[in-house]
Design a protein around this motif. Structure first.
Motif, short mmCIF file in Angstrom:
data_model
loop_
_atom_site.label_atom_id
_atom_site.label_comp_id
_atom_site.label_asym_id
_atom_site.label_seq_id
_atom_site.Cartn_x
_atom_site.Cartn_y
_atom_site.Cartn_z
N LEU A 6 32.31 23.41 6.25
CA LEU A 6 31.77 24.55 6.99
C LEU A 6 32.11 24.42 8.48
O LEU A 6 32.58 25.38 9.11
CB LEU A 6 30.25 24.61 6.80
N ASN A 7 31.92 23.24 9.03
CA ASN A 7 32.22 23.01 10.45
C ASN A 7 33.71 23.15 10.75
O ASN A 7 34.11 23.71 11.77
CB ASN A 7 31.72 21.63 10.88
N TYR A 8 34.55 22.63 9.84
CA TYR A 8 35.99 22.73 10.04
C TYR A 8 36.48 24.18 9.95
O TYR A 8 37.36 24.60 10.71
CB TYR A 8 36.74 21.87 9.03
N LEU A 9 35.91 24.94 9.03
CA LEU A 9 36.29 26.34 8.87
C LEU A 9 35.97 27.14 10.14
O LEU A 9 36.73 28.02 10.55
CB LEU A 9 35.60 26.96 7.66
N LYS A 10 34.83 26.82 10.75
CA LYS A 10 34.47 27.49 12.00
C LYS A 10 35.50 27.20 13.08
O LYS A 10 35.92 28.09 13.82
CB LYS A 10 33.09 27.01 12.47
N LYS A 11 35.91 25.93 13.18
CA LYS A 11 36.89 25.52 14.20
C LYS A 11 38.27 26.10 13.92
O LYS A 11 39.09 26.24 14.83
CB LYS A 11 36.95 23.99 14.27
N LEU A 12 38.51 26.44 12.63
CA LEU A 12 39.80 27.04 12.26
C LEU A 12 39.75 28.57 12.35
O LEU A 12 40.67 29.25 11.90
CB LEU A 12 40.19 26.60 10.84
N ASN A 13 38.64 29.07 12.90
CA ASN A 13 38.48 30.51 13.19
C ASN A 13 38.47 31.42 11.96
O ASN A 13 39.00 32.53 11.99
CB ASN A 13 39.57 30.98 14.18
N VAL A 14 37.88 30.92 10.88
CA VAL A 14 37.67 31.79 9.72
C VAL A 14 36.60 32.83 10.09
O VAL A 14 35.55 32.48 10.65
CB VAL A 14 37.23 30.97 8.49
N LYS A 15 36.88 34.10 9.81
CA LYS A 15 36.02 35.19 10.27
C LYS A 15 34.59 35.12 9.72
O LYS A 15 33.61 35.23 10.46
CB LYS A 15 36.63 36.54 9.85
N LYS A 16 34.48 34.95 8.42
CA LYS A 16 33.16 35.01 7.78
C LYS A 16 32.99 33.82 6.84
O LYS A 16 33.86 33.53 6.02
CB LYS A 16 33.02 36.33 7.01
N ILE A 17 31.85 33.14 6.97
CA ILE A 17 31.57 31.96 6.15
C ILE A 17 30.18 32.09 5.55
O ILE A 17 29.22 32.44 6.25
CB ILE A 17 31.66 30.66 7.00
N LYS A 18 30.08 31.80 4.27
CA LYS A 18 28.78 31.84 3.60
C LYS A 18 28.66 30.63 2.68
O LYS A 18 29.52 30.41 1.84
CB LYS A 18 28.63 33.14 2.79
N LYS A 19 27.60 29.87 2.84
CA LYS A 19 27.43 28.66 2.03
C LYS A 19 26.55 28.95 0.82
O LYS A 19 25.40 29.35 0.96
CB LYS A 19 26.84 27.52 2.87
N ILE A 20 27.11 28.75 -0.35
CA ILE A 20 26.36 28.87 -1.60
C ILE A 20 26.12 27.49 -2.20
O ILE A 20 25.04 27.17 -2.66
CB ILE A 20 27.09 29.78 -2.61
N GLY A 21 27.15 26.65 -2.17
CA GLY A 21 27.05 25.30 -2.73
C GLY A 21 28.31 24.95 -3.50
O GLY A 21 29.23 25.76 -3.63
N ASN A 22 28.35 23.75 -4.00
CA ASN A 22 29.52 23.24 -4.71
C ASN A 22 29.47 23.62 -6.18
O ASN A 22 28.57 23.19 -6.91
CB ASN A 22 29.57 21.71 -4.56
N LEU A 23 30.45 24.40 -6.62
CA LEU A 23 30.51 24.85 -8.02
C LEU A 23 30.56 23.69 -9.01
O LEU A 23 30.16 23.83 -10.16
CB LEU A 23 31.74 25.73 -8.24
N LYS A 24 31.04 22.54 -8.55
CA LYS A 24 31.18 21.40 -9.45
C LYS A 24 29.84 20.76 -9.80
O LYS A 24 29.79 19.86 -10.64
CB LYS A 24 32.14 20.38 -8.86
N PHE A 25 28.76 21.24 -9.18
CA PHE A 25 27.43 20.79 -9.59
C PHE A 25 27.05 21.38 -10.94
O PHE A 25 26.14 20.88 -11.61
CB PHE A 25 26.37 21.18 -8.55
N PHE A 26 27.74 22.45 -11.33
CA PHE A 26 27.42 23.05 -12.63
C PHE A 26 27.93 22.18 -13.75
O PHE A 26 29.05 21.67 -13.71
CB PHE A 26 28.03 24.45 -12.76
N ASN A 27 27.09 22.01 -14.77
CA ASN A 27 27.42 21.15 -15.91
C ASN A 27 28.37 21.89 -16.84
O ASN A 27 27.95 22.60 -17.75
CB ASN A 27 26.14 20.76 -16.65
N ASN A 28 29.66 21.69 -16.64
CA ASN A 28 30.69 22.38 -17.41
C ASN A 28 30.98 21.64 -18.72
O ASN A 28 32.03 21.05 -18.90
CB ASN A 28 31.96 22.50 -16.57
N GLN A 29 30.04 21.68 -19.64
CA GLN A 29 30.20 20.96 -20.91
C GLN A 29 30.94 21.83 -21.92
O GLN A 29 30.33 22.50 -22.76
CB GLN A 29 28.83 20.54 -21.47
N GLN A 30 32.24 21.82 -21.81
CA GLN A 30 33.07 22.60 -22.73
C GLN A 30 33.30 21.77 -24.00
O GLN A 30 33.89 20.70 -23.96
CB GLN A 30 34.41 22.93 -22.08
N SER A 31 32.83 22.27 -25.12
CA SER A 31 32.91 21.51 -26.37
C SER A 31 34.35 21.13 -26.73
O SER A 31 34.60 20.08 -27.32
CB SER A 31 32.30 22.33 -27.52
#
Length: 420
Positions: A188-213
């Motif tokens: 988030l901090n790096y994106l601000k310094k790289l001048n990204v216009k809009k930033i929104k933090k939701i979280g890391n998708l990899k926290f989801f338990n992707n248990q594909q059989s």
């Protein structure tokens, strides 16, 4: 700077036939589908609205598959295009049966190929995953007024410093991103310094338990063989870490006679070298690809195939994450913790500091420094059941992040449809 970048791409294209030839010989390239990288599609674009996801390889692909499955329910989406750059990710994609979703290889980042690709696929929105920053495609998306989202964005200190060396160029690249969703505070901090216009933090998708059989089921013969064994797993190992794990096995074998150590190297082209190193320690090693019927005298079980890591996490409550002792930066520990494993890791995990901080707090990850501390940690954990409550907290967090991301993407997509 963009002109210089295009010159470098042209040089790459000149040598690309030779590069592709050697990659096919090394089984790193699909001998039929490599043409997709030169903008010769093998799938058809159907009529209607299309959403495009791009991720580099297996990790990025697996992180978005649950989201793709949810988005297939959106009736306004007629087709979902997923692109990746590696053969292993394409092989993983084949294991899933999607109704609307197709896979293609990502084109070489030439400005001409970028326009050709976009003119054919005509995405309503484009979503790039994690660290995938491609100047030509980004510029073409902007010129064609196609919204670009950076999902589960990850910018490391090393990557940030490289972009800062070409500040004017980096500004021209990152300003094309309409919105970015960072997976941690550092990004988030790096994106601000790289001048990204809009930033929104939701979280890391990899926290989801992707248990594909389809990714989790091990052969019945293997499961029967390991039924009475004490097991621990070393995953995404880098040079030097396999020997550390073998030494740990020797130490633990004095106490646990039925011990089996599973090693999953990050790059399987190193397998022959790893085998020779481990055999020099007088340990019995078996390759997963040999499909052994018995493992009675096996010390080390070496996984020499791609895309089967989750299967082995299911069989082991203890996972050491590589690239953290002899390597630098570490590897993402969320996949094993999502599947109920305790993670052990070395001191070099700068790329995942926020993640490990949370996992340490939940007491599902512990730091080690080498053979001695890794041996001691496994010894403490190997007969101790994991605290399921802490893993449920991670699962709950992951489900929330997935739902919020799905709602966000659906909203963005539907808004774009209304504009047309």
């Amino acid at each position: 700077m963009f002109f210089l970048y295009q010159i470098l791409i042209i040089i790459l294209l000149i040598f690309s036939p030779l590069i592709i030839f050697f990659r096919i010989l090394k089984k790193k390239e699909d001998k039929k589908r490599y043409k997709e990288k030169f903008c010769f599609p093998s799938k058809k674009r159907i009529n209607g609205n299309l959403i495009w996801f791009h991720g580099s390889s297996v990790g990025e692909l697996l992180s978005i598959l649950p989201l793709v499955q949810e988005l297939e329910k959106n009736k306004s989406i007629n087709q979902i295009l997923v692109t990746t750059s590696t053969l292993s990710s394409a092989q993983i994609f084949k294991k899933f049966n999607f109704k609307k979703t197709i896979h293609q290889f990502f084109p070489i980042d030439s400005i001409l190929f970028s326009y050709k690709f976009l003119n054919y696929w005509k995405p309503t929105i484009a979503i790039f995953v994690e660290s995938e920053i491609w100047p030509s495609v980004f510029r073409a998306l902007n010129k064609k007024s196609i919204p670009l989202k950076l999902l589960n964005a990850r910018i490391t200190k090393k990557t940030f410093n490289k972009w800062r060396c070409v500040k004017k160029f980096s500004n021209s690249v990152f300003q094309n991103i309409s919105i970015a969703y960072p997976q941690n505070e550092e990004t988030l901090n790096y994106l601000k310094k790289l001048n990204v216009k809009k930033i929104k933090k939701i979280g890391n998708l990899k926290f989801f338990n992707n248990q594909q059989s389809k990714l989790n089921k091990l052969d019945d013969t293997f499961l029967k063989n390991i039924n009475l064994k004490k097991i621990w797993c070393a995953s995404s190992t880098h040079p030097g870490e396999e020997i550390i794990c073998a030494d740990v096995h020797i130490n633990l074998k004095k106490k646990y006679k039925n011990l089996l150590t599973i090693i999953i190297p990050r790059h399987i082209h190193r397998v022959n070298k790893i085998v020779n190193e481990i055999k020099s320690l007088d340990l019995n090693i078996v390759l997963h690809s040999s499909k052994p019927k018995k493992l009675n005298n096996t010390d080390i079980y070496l996984v020499d195939t791609y895309g089967e890591t989750q299967k082995f996490y299911h069989s082991s409550d203890i996972v050491f994450m590589g690239k953290s002792i002899s390597g630098k930066g570490g590897q993402n520990p969320l996949e094993p913790t999502n599947l109920g494993s305790t993670v052990l890791y070395g001191p070099n995990v700068d790329n995942f500091k926020d993640t490990y901080k949370l996992l340490n707090k939940l007491k599902v990850a512990y730091k080690v420094n080498g053979v001695k501390s890794l041996t001691q940690s496994i010894d403490k954990l190997i007969t101790k059941p994991n605290n399921k409550k802490n893993y449920l907290k991670i699962a709950k967090m992951g489900k929330k992040i997935l739902n919020e991301t799905k709602d966000e993407i659906n909203s963005l997509f539907n808004n774009e449809i209304k504009k047309t």
